[in-house]
Design a protein around this motif. Structure first.
Motif, mmCIF file in Angstrom:
data_model
loop_
_atom_site.group_PDB
_atom_site.id
_atom_site.type_symbol
_atom_site.label_atom_id
_atom_site.label_comp_id
_atom_site.label_asym_id
_atom_site.label_seq_id
_atom_site.Cartn_x
_atom_site.Cartn_y
_atom_site.Cartn_z
ATOM 1 N N CYS A 153 0.814 -1.221 0.000
ATOM 2 C CA CYS A 153 0.000 0.000 0.000
ATOM 3 C C CYS A 153 0.840 1.260 0.000
ATOM 4 C CB CYS A 153 -0.970 0.005 1.176
ATOM 5 S SG CYS A 153 -0.226 0.509 2.741
ATOM 6 N N TYR A 197 -6.452 -2.016 -1.139
ATOM 7 C CA TYR A 197 -5.492 -1.877 -2.247
ATOM 8 C C TYR A 197 -4.499 -3.049 -2.207
ATOM 9 C CZ TYR A 197 -1.620 -0.336 -5.079
ATOM 10 O OH TYR A 197 -0.620 -0.300 -6.015
ATOM 11 N N TRP A 215 -0.248 -3.817 -10.242
ATOM 12 C CA TRP A 215 -0.462 -2.580 -9.491
ATOM 13 C C TRP A 215 0.854 -1.888 -9.239
ATOM 14 C CZ3 TRP A 215 -5.198 -0.594 -8.842
ATOM 15 C CH2 TRP A 215 -6.275 -1.443 -9.100
ATOM 16 N N LEU A 223 -0.123 3.335 -4.802
ATOM 17 C CA LEU A 223 -1.298 3.995 -4.238
ATOM 18 C C LEU A 223 -0.880 5.323 -3.635
ATOM 19 C CD1 LEU A 223 -4.264 3.924 -3.114
ATOM 20 C CD2 LEU A 223 -3.295 2.906 -1.055
ATOM 21 N N ALA A 228 -4.844 5.247 -7.632
ATOM 22 C CA ALA A 228 -4.161 3.952 -7.716
ATOM 23 C C ALA A 228 -3.731 3.753 -9.162
ATOM 24 C CB ALA A 228 -5.091 2.831 -7.273
#
Ligand SMILES: [Zn+2]
Length: 137
Positions: A17, A48, A80, A83, A104
């Motif tokens: 995160c 997340y 990903w 964030l 994000a």
């Protein structure tokens, strides 16, 4: 209040995160079912991390029953990248509702995706849930 572990940066268990804490001192205990987030922002960060780790059960469990999808299909191959929490309102220890605005970033099939959302959270019986959100541009 639990004693906070000394933050470590860049270690092998660095929390996805982006808090700068290691996973076990941040989102890990929530995803592993050992404790529950006390603030809307902590829940948002742990969700997340759940997307990063593809922890679908956690995403569904922390979704408000009224808005929770029956099935959650995660995007295949979504990577990903990070964030960033931009703003919070409410969502604290004394609150029953809260909002968290975040960005994000991810990549799907080589294409960058930026999700900018203001999410709404509700606390029921001491547990925070994700209710819904507005996409921002
Ligand atoms: Zn975390």
């Amino acid at each position: 209040m639990a004693k906070r572990k000394h933050p470590r940066r860049g270690g092998p268990t660095h929390c996805p995160c982006g808090s700068g804490l290691n996973r076990e001192g941040c989102c890990g205990p929530f995803l592993d079912g050992e404790s529950i987030p006390q603030t809307a922002e902590a829940l948002m960060r742990s969700r997340y991390t759940a997307f990063v780790e593809r922890h679908t059960d956690y995403l569904l469990d922390t979704w408000l029953p009224g808005t929770r999808p029956s099935v959650l299909e995660l995007e295949a191959g979504q990577q990903w990248l990070g964030l960033s929490v931009r703003a919070t309102s409410g969502g604290g220890l004394e609150d029953e509702t809260g909002q968290v605005e975040f960005v994000a970033r991810s990549r799907i099939g080589g294409k960058g995706v930026r999700l900018h959302e203001r999410s709404r959270f509700v606390r029921i019986d001491g547990r925070w849930y994700y209710a819904d959100g507005d996409l921002l541009t």
